[in-house]
Enzyme design. Structure first.
Site, PDB file in Angstrom:
ATOM      1  CG  ASP A  21      -1.939   1.108   1.143  1.00 34.30           C
ATOM      2  OD1 ASP A  21      -1.976   2.019  -0.052  1.00 34.30           O
ATOM      3  OD2 ASP A  21      -3.071   1.153   2.004  1.00 34.30           O
ATOM      4  CB  ILE A  23      -0.796   6.876   0.078  1.00 33.83           C
ATOM      5  CG1 ILE A  23       0.669   7.403  -0.395  1.00 33.83           C
ATOM      6  CG2 ILE A  23      -1.145   7.835   1.424  1.00 33.83           C
ATOM      7  CD1 ILE A  23       0.139   8.593  -1.325  1.00 33.83           C
ATOM      8  CG  ASP A  24      -3.211   2.727   5.294  1.00 38.08           C
ATOM      9  OD1 ASP A  24      -4.493   2.760   5.157  1.00 38.08           O
ATOM     10  OD2 ASP A  24      -3.063   2.278   6.639  1.00 38.08           O
TER      11      ASP A  24
END
Length: 234
Positions: A21, A23-24
């Site tokens: 991921d 950008i979480d």
């Protein structure tokens, strides 16, 4: 390979898989709120085995390998009064999780700080379930509530799980995430002595791509799980 930006179905297979991921905590990122992470996990036979979560704003790096513990590497606070002629350099320290050892027992939800998230779906059965459950968690025990100490909505599933691993959030309930939102944090929580179960009653062995999760820190037992399940409204 399974990633938020490339996945077709969001479902894992038994094959060795890297789960990413980039950008979480996208909403936090847009608002320049520093609760954002990059995450990388490795899973085999649908079981997360390696997890790495990094917050570039705070420079907090969480790592775990199945069977080898979980760790937080973070900057040390430099001395305000360095010795004359000594160059002040950034230093890092690596600490085993949870940060408090042994962890304090969590007898019930009335002693808990709980993390939840609103999510992007703001209508329908899932939304109604969330709002009703938030109410049940917060209201007084005299009217069949859990009366948790506080509820936090912080905006990053992976960092919420890392906070559970650290021990400063007691419980995290999530309904609607994908595998890339939780896979890395999953290993970190379990290696820190915590547990991940399903977000619905009776789901003691959830799948990583099951989308509904209940995460508890070390020191919280099955009684807290069952108490939480009893407060889910829907």
């Amino acid at each position: 390979f399974l990633g938020e930006e490339t996945a077709q179905s969001g479902r894992l297979t038994d094959a060795p898989t890297f789960i990413v991921d980039p950008i979480d905590g996208t909403t936090n990122f847009v608002h320049a709120h520093p609760y954002v992470s990059i995450s990388l996990a490795f899973a085999h036979k649908q079981k997360p085995l390696v997890g790495v979560v990094y917050n570039p704003f705070t420079q907090h790096l969480y790592t775990a390998i199945k069977g080898h513990g979980a760790y937080l590497t973070s900057p040390k606070i430099p001395s305000s009064f360095p010795e004359e002629g000594v160059k002040v350099e950034s230093q890092y320290e690596k600490r085993k999780l949870p940060l408090r050892s042994p962890p304090a027992p969590l007898p019930d939800l009335s002693h808990a700080m709980v993390a939840v998230e609103y999510g992007n779906e703001r209508h329908g059965n899932n939304w109604d379930c969330k709002i009703s459950t938030f109410t049940a968690l917060g209201r007084d025990k005299s009217i069949d509530g859990a009366m948790v100490q506080s509820v936090r909505s912080l905006g990053s599933a992976e960092l919420n799980m890392c906070s559970v691993a650290r021990g400063d959030i007691d419980v995290y309930w999530e309904g609607g995430c994908w595998a890339w939102d939780v896979a890395a944090g999953w290993v970190i929580v379990e290696e820190a002595g915590g547990m991940v179960v399903g977000g619905n009653k009776g789901e003691w062995t959830p799948k990583v791509d099951g989308r509904r999760y209940l995460v508890l820190r070390a020191g919280a037992g099955k009684a807290v799980v069952e108490e939480f399940w009893g407060k889910i409204q829907g």
